[in-house]
Scaffold this motif. Structure first.
Motif, PDB file in Angstrom:
ATOM      1  N   GLU A 183       2.738  -9.940  -4.917  1.00  0.00           N
ATOM      2  CA  GLU A 183       1.565  -9.285  -4.323  1.00  0.00           C
ATOM      3  C   GLU A 183       1.715  -7.778  -4.451  1.00  0.00           C
ATOM      4  OE1 GLU A 183       1.696 -10.627  -0.258  1.00  0.00           O
ATOM      5  OE2 GLU A 183       1.590 -12.725  -0.889  1.00  0.00           O
TER       6      GLU A 183
ATOM      7  N   GLY B  85       1.174   2.089 -13.773  1.00  0.00           N
ATOM      8  CA  GLY B  85       1.289   1.104 -12.685  1.00  0.00           C
ATOM      9  C   GLY B  85       0.592   1.574 -11.423  1.00  0.00           C
TER      10      GLY B  85
ATOM     11  N   ARG C 117      -0.547 -11.966 -11.347  1.00  0.00           N
ATOM     12  CA  ARG C 117      -0.616 -10.554 -11.756  1.00  0.00           C
ATOM     13  C   ARG C 117      -1.905 -10.269 -12.514  1.00  0.00           C
ATOM     14  NH1 ARG C 117       4.904  -8.413 -12.084  1.00  0.00           N
ATOM     15  NH2 ARG C 117       4.254  -7.023 -13.740  1.00  0.00           N
TER      16      ARG C 117
HETATM   17  P1  AMP Z   1       5.519  -3.650 -12.261  1.00  0.00           P
HETATM   18  O1  AMP Z   1       6.929  -3.308 -12.617  1.00  0.00           O
HETATM   19  O2  AMP Z   1       4.549  -2.551 -12.591  1.00  0.00           O
HETATM   20  O3  AMP Z   1       5.082  -4.960 -12.796  1.00  0.00           O
HETATM   21  O4  AMP Z   1       5.488  -3.757 -10.664  1.00  0.00           O
HETATM   22  C1  AMP Z   1       6.273  -4.685  -9.975  1.00  0.00           C
HETATM   23  C2  AMP Z   1       5.710  -4.933  -8.592  1.00  0.00           C
HETATM   24  O5  AMP Z   1       5.690  -3.715  -7.831  1.00  0.00           O
HETATM   25  C3  AMP Z   1       4.257  -5.413  -8.560  1.00  0.00           C
HETATM   26  O6  AMP Z   1       4.141  -6.805  -8.779  1.00  0.00           O
HETATM   27  C4  AMP Z   1       3.832  -5.023  -7.150  1.00  0.00           C
HETATM   28  O7  AMP Z   1       4.365  -5.915  -6.188  1.00  0.00           O
HETATM   29  C5  AMP Z   1       4.545  -3.688  -6.986  1.00  0.00           C
HETATM   30  N1  AMP Z   1       3.664  -2.586  -7.436  1.00  0.00           N
HETATM   31  C6  AMP Z   1       3.769  -1.859  -8.582  1.00  0.00           C
HETATM   32  N2  AMP Z   1       2.802  -0.925  -8.656  1.00  0.00           N
HETATM   33  C7  AMP Z   1       2.060  -1.070  -7.535  1.00  0.00           C
HETATM   34  C8  AMP Z   1       0.912  -0.412  -7.020  1.00  0.00           C
HETATM   35  N3  AMP Z   1       0.305   0.590  -7.683  1.00  0.00           N
HETATM   36  N4  AMP Z   1       0.427  -0.829  -5.820  1.00  0.00           N
HETATM   37  C9  AMP Z   1       1.019  -1.812  -5.126  1.00  0.00           C
HETATM   38  N5  AMP Z   1       2.087  -2.484  -5.555  1.00  0.00           N
HETATM   39  C10 AMP Z   1       2.611  -2.133  -6.742  1.00  0.00           C
END
Ligand code: AMP
Length: 224
Positions: free
Chosen positions: A57, A85, A179
């Protein structure tokens, strides 16, 4: 140079982001990386974020938004940044735009790597890792980089190694769907955020279907 990069999981956003970062020499700020670092260091932020991340989440906006807005105020961001991100939903896009307007900061580029959901998923699930070198591109669903065959066995298309494996998280279809549900949501999710910027600045759309070199050539052409 202040840059945002968007793209679904499986679109090659990470790879292209690293190339853009190199071109402009600005810090590559990846929300997911910041969270993971905090989790491994056992910080308060990491403890708060861990459960959400483990469940696939989003970490709540009241944690994520101030974390990123504060990060952009650090000394290394004086000459600019590449944000990857974040924003991940409409509320984050609005908060970022508001903060930039207040600080009279300009968004120089907003990049969107466009790839449809089916292809993104196949990209992730079809990925095969070569035991010789993880960077040897092999994907059972992409014709251009399909593994080769030898004696009826699938082998690496670059070096012929027959040890091709998958990454566990690449095969977790439910997690991928979760995702992607967030990314492709045009009401309040990431694409809603992209559309929010489209009505304010020029967004550079890049077709994510070709291979890494072609996508990055196209991106460089549009950035210069
Ligand atoms: P990622 O490495 O970009 O796939 O991010 C891994 C996890 O971090 C995501 O699945 C979210 O749980 C959290 N996350 C990353 N970016 C965000 C964001 N902008 N807002 C909220 N949660 C985030």
């Amino acid at each position: 140079m202040n840059i945002l990069i968007f793209g679904p999981n499986g679109s090659g956003k990470g790879t292209q982001g690293a190339i853009v970062q190199k071109k402009y020499g600005v810090p590559h700020i990846e929300t997911g990386v910041i969270f993971r670092e905090n989790i491994s260091k056992g910080t308060d932020l990491g403890k708060k974020a861990k459960g959400f991340i483990d469940r696939g989440e989003l970490v709540p906006d009241d944690i994520t938004i101030p974390m990123i807005l504060n990060r952009l105020k650090e000394a290394d961001c004086k000459e600019g940044w590449l944000l990857d991100g974040f924003p991940r939903n409409l509320a984050q896009a609005e908060a970022l735009w508001e903060a930039l307007t207040k600080e009279k900061m300009k968004l120089d580029y907003v990049i969107e790597i466009v790839l449809d959901r089916d292809i993104s998923k196949k990209r992730i699930m079809g990925r095969r890792l070569c035991a010789t070198d993880n960077n040897h591109p092999n994907n059972i669903f992409i014709d251009a980089i399909k593994p080769a065959e030898k004696d009826g066995k699938m082998v690496c298309r670059v070096c012929g190694n027959d040890k091709l494996t998958t990454r566990a998280d690449d095969q977790d279809e439910a997690a991928i769907d979760k995702r992607h549900n967030i990314y492709y949501d045009t009401k309040t999710g990431t694409l809603a955020g992209v559309n929010y910027f489209k009505s304010r600045v020029k967004v550079i759309e890049i077709d994510g279907r070709p291979g890494v070199p072609e996508v990055s050539a196209e991106l460089m052409k549009k950035l210069s």
